[in-house]
Design a protein around this motif. Structure first.
Motif, PDB file in Angstrom:
ATOM      1  N   GLY A 287       0.791  -1.220   0.000  1.00  0.00           N
ATOM      2  CA  GLY A 287       0.000   0.000   0.000  1.00  0.00           C
ATOM      3  C   GLY A 287       0.823   1.268   0.000  1.00  0.00           C
ATOM      4  N   ALA A 288       2.071   1.203   0.464  1.00  0.00           N
ATOM      5  CA  ALA A 288       2.943   2.372   0.398  1.00  0.00           C
ATOM      6  C   ALA A 288       3.347   2.611  -1.051  1.00  0.00           C
ATOM      7  N   THR A 289       3.628   3.868  -1.382  1.00  0.00           N
ATOM      8  CA  THR A 289       4.113   4.170  -2.731  1.00  0.00           C
ATOM      9  C   THR A 289       5.617   4.433  -2.672  1.00  0.00           C
ATOM     10  N   THR A 290       6.246   4.345  -3.831  1.00  0.00           N
ATOM     11  CA  THR A 290       7.682   4.649  -3.856  1.00  0.00           C
ATOM     12  C   THR A 290       7.919   6.122  -3.531  1.00  0.00           C
ATOM     13  N   ALA A 291       6.953   6.997  -3.844  1.00  0.00           N
ATOM     14  CA  ALA A 291       7.058   8.410  -3.459  1.00  0.00           C
ATOM     15  C   ALA A 291       7.006   8.566  -1.939  1.00  0.00           C
ATOM     16  N   ASP A 292       6.213   7.726  -1.260  1.00  0.00           N
ATOM     17  CA  ASP A 292       6.174   7.762   0.202  1.00  0.00           C
ATOM     18  C   ASP A 292       7.562   7.490   0.783  1.00  0.00           C
TER      19      ASP A 292
END
Length: 279
Positions: free
Chosen positions: A39-44
């Motif tokens: 659920g995390a993004t690479t931007a996160d």
């Protein structure tokens, strides 16, 4: 400051500053790896890296990199490469999923001196094949580091990485287009430190050198392609990959792994290599 082959030689105080940069890198990587969940993004993850750099009053050596070559400046503080992406993945809104493998390459500058390292994160429940790929790549990094010593040659490090990766039952693809490197007042400096090669060849290692050892390996072939964004490198056959890296200083006392919280003491001691902090 520059020795033979224009390799930068550092004094004790300069290495101590690089250790400060290395600890920023280690902290950022630990936080990004912990945040690499479904659920995390690479931007996160990149935002976390930015927060750590800001917290320590450091600057990023990745952000804006490449402008001097006339290509798109790199837009993140970390290269976040998922699954078939080998290296230089640009952070965006791509979500991580259970079973993914994520390589995070990250750096920082403190008082003009650089640190650089990479870790592979496993997202949720991964397959045994993926877990073994990451561990084989991590082990090859340490097997290469263990060969660093005054009087040894760069080829000794390269050969050890290759032999380590080739010692497994799985035939891993060893990436040859991207290598480790020297580091100091710039992120990428002489000498190159390939992840394959012949022992007893290449520049001689001396006290005061700082080197990045960074193997990359895939579950399939080594062939790769760079996408139109000028950065993202993916495996040509779509096979998944792993990337590990540490910055290592050669001190009068032994080796000091500047991007490990413990300075590399546990791994070096287990291999019978002198641990050489300058604390």
């Amino acid at each position: 400051m520059l020795g033979r082959h224009r390799i930068q030689i550092k004094d004790d105080d300069q290495i101590r500053v690089m250790r400060r940069a290395g600890l920023v890198v280690a902290e950022g990587l630990a936080e990004m790896v912990a945040a690499a969940v479904p659920g995390a993004t690479t931007a996160d993850l990149d935002r976390i890296g930015r927060e750590v750099i800001a917290r320590h009053g450091a600057t990023s050596n990745f952000l804006g990199y490449g402008a001097e070559w006339g290509i798109q400046p790199y837009p993140g503080v970390a290269c976040i490469s998922v699954n078939e992406v080998i290296v230089h993945g640009i952070p965006d809104e791509r979500e991580l999923h259970d079973g993914d493998i994520v390589s995070i390459d990250y750096g920082a500058i403190v008082d003009g001196w650089h640190g650089d390292a990479a870790r592979t994160a496993l997202v949720g429940e991964v397959s045994d094949e993926v877990r073994e790929l990451s561990e084989a790549t991590r082990k090859s990094m340490w097997d290469g580091i263990a060969q660093i010593a005054p009087g040894a040659r760069i080829g000794d490090v390269s050969s050890a990485v290759q032999v380590s990766l080739e010692s497994h039952e799985h035939d891993y693809g060893i990436i040859r287009d991207y290598t480790g490197h020297g580091i100091g007042t710039e992120m990428h400096m002489d000498p190159d430190v390939p992840n394959w090669g012949r022992a007893h060849r290449g520049p001689r290692i001396t006290e005061g050198m700082c080197l990045c050892v960074e193997p990359m390996a895939t579950l399939g072939d080594e062939e790769n392609v760079t996408l139109d964004d000028d950065w993202t490198v993916r495996s040509l056959d779509g096979s998944w990959s792993s990337h590990w890296e540490n910055t290592v200083a050669v001190t009068r006392n032994g080796l000091w792994v500047l991007t490990e919280p413990d300075g590399g003491e546990a791994e070096l001691t287990a291999r019978g290599v002198a641990f050489g902090p300058l604390d």
